[in-house]
Scaffold this active site. Structure first.
Site, PDB file in Angstrom:
ATOM      1  N   GLU A   1       0.838  -1.201   0.000  1.00  0.00           N
ATOM      2  CA  GLU A   1       0.000   0.000   0.000  1.00  0.00           C
ATOM      3  C   GLU A   1       0.873   1.250   0.000  1.00  0.00           C
ATOM      4  O   GLU A   1       1.967   1.232   0.547  1.00  0.00           O
ATOM      5  CB  GLU A   1      -0.883   0.025   1.267  1.00  0.00           C
TER       6      GLU A   1
ATOM      7  N   LYS B   1       2.312   4.659   1.307  1.00  0.00           N
ATOM      8  CA  LYS B   1       2.354   5.300   2.623  1.00  0.00           C
ATOM      9  C   LYS B   1       2.140   6.791   2.370  1.00  0.00           C
ATOM     10  O   LYS B   1       3.082   7.537   2.090  1.00  0.00           O
ATOM     11  CB  LYS B   1       3.689   5.051   3.318  1.00  0.00           C
TER      12      LYS B   1
ATOM     13  N   ASP C   1       1.585  10.562   2.992  1.00  0.00           N
ATOM     14  CA  ASP C   1       2.137  11.396   4.043  1.00  0.00           C
ATOM     15  C   ASP C   1       1.117  12.448   4.469  1.00  0.00           C
ATOM     16  O   ASP C   1       0.994  13.495   3.856  1.00  0.00           O
ATOM     17  CB  ASP C   1       3.406  12.058   3.485  1.00  0.00           C
TER      18      ASP C   1
ATOM     19  N   TYR D   1      -7.084   2.672   5.502  1.00  0.00           N
ATOM     20  CA  TYR D   1      -6.167   1.548   5.348  1.00  0.00           C
ATOM     21  C   TYR D   1      -6.149   0.605   6.540  1.00  0.00           C
ATOM     22  O   TYR D   1      -5.418  -0.371   6.552  1.00  0.00           O
ATOM     23  CB  TYR D   1      -4.744   2.034   5.062  1.00  0.00           C
TER      24      TYR D   1
ATOM     25  N   LYS E   1      10.780   2.882   3.247  1.00  0.00           N
ATOM     26  CA  LYS E   1      10.844   4.322   2.956  1.00  0.00           C
ATOM     27  C   LYS E   1      11.638   4.598   1.685  1.00  0.00           C
ATOM     28  O   LYS E   1      12.597   3.894   1.377  1.00  0.00           O
ATOM     29  CB  LYS E   1      11.507   5.060   4.127  1.00  0.00           C
TER      30      LYS E   1
ATOM     31  N   CYS F   1      27.727  42.073  10.761  1.00  0.00           N
ATOM     32  CA  CYS F   1      26.423  41.820  10.162  1.00  0.00           C
ATOM     33  C   CYS F   1      26.416  42.377   8.731  1.00  0.00           C
ATOM     34  O   CYS F   1      26.975  43.450   8.491  1.00  0.00           O
ATOM     35  CB  CYS F   1      25.358  42.515  11.010  1.00  0.00           C
TER      36      CYS F   1
ATOM     37  N   CYS G   1      24.238  43.884   7.330  1.00  0.00           N
ATOM     38  CA  CYS G   1      23.379  45.062   7.205  1.00  0.00           C
ATOM     39  C   CYS G   1      24.243  46.307   7.002  1.00  0.00           C
ATOM     40  O   CYS G   1      25.437  46.276   7.273  1.00  0.00           O
ATOM     41  CB  CYS G   1      22.482  45.207   8.436  1.00  0.00           C
TER      42      CYS G   1
ATOM     43  N   CYS H   1      24.076  38.946  15.380  1.00  0.00           N
ATOM     44  CA  CYS H   1      24.367  40.367  15.183  1.00  0.00           C
ATOM     45  C   CYS H   1      23.985  41.087  16.467  1.00  0.00           C
ATOM     46  O   CYS H   1      22.931  40.831  17.045  1.00  0.00           O
ATOM     47  CB  CYS H   1      23.538  40.894  14.010  1.00  0.00           C
TER      48      CYS H   1
ATOM     49  N   CYS I   1      19.620  47.205  13.767  1.00  0.00           N
ATOM     50  CA  CYS I   1      19.911  46.463  12.539  1.00  0.00           C
ATOM     51  C   CYS I   1      18.637  46.375  11.710  1.00  0.00           C
ATOM     52  O   CYS I   1      17.636  45.818  12.155  1.00  0.00           O
ATOM     53  CB  CYS I   1      20.422  45.065  12.896  1.00  0.00           C
TER      54      CYS I   1
HETATM   55  S1  IVH Z   1      -0.927   1.044   8.824  1.00  0.00           S
HETATM   56  C1  IVH Z   1      -0.609  -0.651  13.051  1.00  0.00           C
HETATM   57  N1  IVH Z   1      -1.001   1.803   6.322  1.00  0.00           N
HETATM   58  O1  IVH Z   1       2.041   5.818   8.616  1.00  0.00           O
HETATM   59  C2  IVH Z   1      -0.217   0.000  11.782  1.00  0.00           C
HETATM   60  N2  IVH Z   1      -0.220   3.370   7.926  1.00  0.00           N
HETATM   61  O2  IVH Z   1       4.251   5.163  10.558  1.00  0.00           O
HETATM   62  C3  IVH Z   1      -1.033   1.187  11.483  1.00  0.00           C
HETATM   63  N3  IVH Z   1       0.336   5.569   6.996  1.00  0.00           N
HETATM   64  O3  IVH Z   1       0.392   6.316  11.654  1.00  0.00           O
HETATM   65  C4  IVH Z   1      -0.614   1.940  10.289  1.00  0.00           C
HETATM   66  N4  IVH Z   1      -0.187   5.108   4.919  1.00  0.00           N
HETATM   67  O4  IVH Z   1      -0.288   7.726   9.657  1.00  0.00           O
HETATM   68  C5  IVH Z   1      -0.690   2.167   7.579  1.00  0.00           C
HETATM   69  N5  IVH Z   1      -1.171   2.351   4.094  1.00  0.00           N
HETATM   70  C6  IVH Z   1      -0.879   2.700   5.330  1.00  0.00           C
HETATM   71  C7  IVH Z   1      -0.413   3.987   5.644  1.00  0.00           C
HETATM   72  C8  IVH Z   1      -0.071   4.280   6.959  1.00  0.00           C
HETATM   73  C9  IVH Z   1       0.249   6.040   5.745  1.00  0.00           C
HETATM   74  C10 IVH Z   1       0.830   6.342   8.135  1.00  0.00           C
HETATM   75  C11 IVH Z   1      -0.089   6.360   9.321  1.00  0.00           C
HETATM   76  C12 IVH Z   1       0.657   5.728  10.436  1.00  0.00           C
HETATM   77  C13 IVH Z   1       2.066   5.929  10.002  1.00  0.00           C
HETATM   78  C14 IVH Z   1       2.928   4.849  10.612  1.00  0.00           C
END
Ligand code: IVH
Length: 716
Positions: free
Chosen positions: A131, A133, A135, A243, A331, A426, A428, A450, A456
């Site tokens: 899946e 991740k 942000d 998720y 990551k 500085c 300035c 400074c 300044c």
């Molecule tokens: S599962 C028990 N799935 O990543 C596990 N987390 O570092 C629960 N996140 O707090 C998380 N995409 O904010 C899961 N496909 C995904 C995710 C995901 C983003 C974030 C989430 C979590 C953090 C964990």
């Protein structure tokens, strides 16, 4: 012949326990500070890679010195404590974090651990979901009988913030579950996020109106969700994808994949990018697929999540501390590129700190053109030996300001350029001398400052920016850009000028002659300034820009002194060396030596006193309401539960605090009063079990209005 050494023997610790203990203490503080900036302020100071490096170093030291693990270790904390602005929500099933893998070997370790734990041999196939991740920030949505009853942030994983009203404004979050087959109780978990286009549009609009801009989409999502006014959240382009789940009254699938399909059936967005794969050999290819797609997704992902598909196995594997054994985040490497350092410029901050910035030959890094990179401070330049003319590797992690990773020494021109000479004055026009100092916080950063302070011009402009900012005077339509232009034109040189300007017809005429300032915009600006001529004491104090006096401390000082005249008189005495004045300040909650010293230094400066006096003359400063100590509820801890009928939660909280009470989110032995409205559930039961004083909203209002508390005999 000597025995061959084992791996662990060759990895003998290269650091003494004493040094490790000191470093762990420093890391705990540093990581906590970074977490605060990230989770509470929504303004990260480190990029993800640098932050991960700190966490890894901490984990590494803890693994080598298990008896040095601290009670406040960053490895035992997830996220950050919830803010006091929202009611606390206890997560029955904690919202946990994921372990990170940064390379294929770490992914292989993860899979091998699963096999070992479940005692599966290599012939046994393992299926995983893969899946994105995304942000953003995670949220928990509680549905009872198919209806959304509560939405909360993760907070520290155990206690989050009640942001139900805000979450309800998201189109991706169904108010009622669709289809059939959902458990009577189900908590759906997922990520709240903002896409790239929506993020840029939001920041562009904010810049135009002088509003707040965010460093990245994640912070924008967090800031937008945690708004006191849900109408603001509603206007922000927030998305949600599901998720995972928390508490449920019945299982709803045998595998992660099946569960995701159910969530989709019930009306949630589930990422169409996710896939189910058989066999761990497929994971690497999946990772590359996501890496390829990443630039075109239109939203930030910082990695890929692998989850063991079979839920019965997930249950058997369970958790190690605060992370599941059945899932891991793989990551992405931070995005890097090579480019030239054309120049090194020195920027001056509000407190006079000089920050060197590398001016780079423009380069595209992961879809963004980068031209500047922060060099932090003089020591950093010396340590990395960065010289003008060097070729460097720069890095950005979708986040914050790009950093210089290292110099490509092979590419250094010959003859070699000289090492960078950090200026001792500085930049300035005043060229005031620069001092070298060690900053507070004990992190050991060496900063050059400074000494010109308000003399300044750079520092003055930075101070003006703070002055008009959202948490200070919050003057609409007077953003950084306008302010810099007014400063350059000589119209605004100190805060008082802003208020003088609004009443100076001649100056307004000059402004009107300027491009972009029509009659309407001038009128709006004048109205916005006039609206702030009356200001709360806490904002006034914060806006002065005394070092170490942030928003919270400003509130403390405002409450402690009560009025601007008392505050300023006390500051005068403090500056004159009066010990009693110093003691009075030091005794205030969360005020330490650093604040006392900073306030003394600030008010000892003649030019600061003049500026404050000039400003004071322009304003009406409202007294702060001191927390009362003579009310029926002073010093008591109150919990509000169930629906309130006449007050909103925020009003109830503010009212209780005005009356000197503390408001808590959960019931405990320390609770004095529980105000229960219709629908109150477990908290009310707990209160009754503990024999606490329980009252209705009406009774609370009577009490708050100065009436007598209801007699316990009337309570059921
Ligand atoms: S599962 C028990 N799935 O990543 C596990 N987390 O570092 C629960 N996140 O707090 C998380 N995409 O904010 C899961 N496909 C995904 C995710 C995901 C983003 C974030 C989430 C979590 C953090 C964990």
């Amino acid at each position: 012949m000597a025995e061959p050494q084992t791996a662990s023997e060759t990895e003998a610790p290269d650091i003494s326990p004493l040094a490790a203990a000191a470093e762990l203490e420093r890391l705990a503080r540093e990581i906590a500070e970074q977490d605060r900036l990230y989770y509470i302020q929504d303004t990260p100071a480190l990029d993800d890679a640098a932050y991960d490096a700190l966490k890894r170093r901490n984990a590494d030291l803890e693994a080598r010195f298990p008896n040095l693990v601290r009670p406040d270790s960053p490895s035992t904390r997830v996220g950050f404590q919830p803010s006091a602005s929202f009611a606390a929500v206890h997560h029955g099933v904690p919202m946990l974090s994921l372990d990170n893998a940064f390379n294929a070997a770490e992914v292989a370790d993860f899979v091998a651990r699963i096999r070992r734990f479940l005692k599966l041999d290599l012939g046994e196939p393992l299926a995983f979901t893969v899946e994105p991740k995304i942000d953003g920030l995670s949220a928990n949505l509680r549905y009872e009988h198919g209806r959304l009853v509560q939405g909360a942030t993760r907070g520290d994983g155990r206690t989050g913030e009640d942001v139900t009203v805000n979450l309800r404004t998201l189109a991706d979050i169904p108010e009622r579950l669709q289809g059939t087959g959902w458990p009577e109780l189900i908590e759906v978990r997922g990520e709240v996020y903002i896409g790239h286009d929506a993020f840029s549009a939001m920041n562009t609009a904010a810049k135009a109106t002088g509003g707040r801009t965010y460093a990245n989409p994640r912070n924008a999502a967090s800031g937008s969700l945690r708004q006191i006014d849900a109408a603001i959240t509603a206007a922000r382009p927030l998305r949600f994808f599901a998720y995972a789940w928390g508490e449920t009254s019945a299982p709803f699938g045998a595998s992660q994949w099946e569960a995701l399909q159910r969530l989709r059936d019930w009306g949630f967005q589930v990422s169409g990018l996710s896939e189910r794969v058989e066999g761990e050999a497929a994971l690497e290819g999946q990772y590359r697929r996501f890496e390829d797609q990443r630039p075109r997704l239109g939203f930030d992902i910082d990695g890929v999540v692998y989850k063991l598909d079979r839920l019965d196995w997930q249950v058997r594997l369970g958790f190690a501390g605060r992370i599941p054994r059945w899932a891991i985040a793989h990551k992405f490497a931070p995005e890097q590129a090579r480019t030239l350092v054309n120049d090194i410029e020195i920027q001056v901050g509000r407190t006079g700190a000089l920050t060197p910035v590398a001016k780079l030959a423009p380069i595209n890094v992961g879809g963004v053109v980068v031209q500047n990179a922060t060099l932090h401070n003089a020591d950093e330049i010396a340590r990395k030996d960065i010289r003008v003319g060097d070729t460097v590797i720069i890095q950005r992690a979708g986040d914050v300001i790009p950093q210089v990773v290292e110099v490509v020494l092979d590419a250094r021109p010959s003859p070699e350029p000289p090492p960078f000479a950090f200026p001792d004055t500085c930049p300035c026009p005043l060229q005031t001398p620069v001092t070298r100092e060690t900053t507070s916080g004990g992190v050991g950063t060496v900063v050059r400052r400074c000494t010109g302070e308000m003399a300044c011009p750079f520092q003055r402009l930075e101070h003006l920016k703070l002055f008009v900012s959202r948490k200070a005077f919050d003057i609409e339509g007077l953003g950084e850009r306008q302010l810099a232009a007014f400063y350059d034109d000589g119209l605004v040189r100190e805060p008082a000028d802003i208020f003088r300007l609004a009443r100076n017809e001649a100056v307004l005429q000059v402004m009107q002659a300027r491009e972009g300032y029509g009659e309407t915009s001038i009128r709006n600006l004048v109205a916005a300034i006039e609206a702030r001529r009356t200001i709360a004491l806490a904002r006034f104090i914060f806006a002065l820009g005394v070092r170490h006096v942030g928003e919270t401390t400003a509130v403390t000082l405002a409450r402690g002194y009560g009025s601007a005249t008392i505050f300023l008189a006390a500051m005068d005495q403090l500056a004159a060396g009066d010990a009693a004045a110093a003691e009075e300040l030091d005794a205030m909650d969360q005020v330490g030596e650093a604040v006392v010293e900073a306030a003394r230094a600030y008010f000892a400066e003649e030019h600061n006193r003049t500026r404050v006096a000039n400003l004071f003359a322009q304003l009406t400063i409202e007294d702060a309401e001191a927390p009362k100590s003579d009310t029926a509820v002073a010093g008591k801890t109150v919990v509000f539960t169930g629906a309130l009928e006449t007050l909103t939660r925020d009003e109830a909280k503010a009212q209780a605090e005005r009356l000197g009470a503390k408001v808590a989110g959960s019931v405990s032995k320390k609770t004095d009063i529980v105000v229960a409205g219709p629908g109150a559930g477990s908290k009310l039961k707990q209160a009754q079990a503990l024999g606490l004083q329980v009252m209705s909203e009406g009774e609370w209002l009577t009490l708050a209005a100065g009436g007598f508390p209801p007699s316990p005999s009337r309570l059921t």
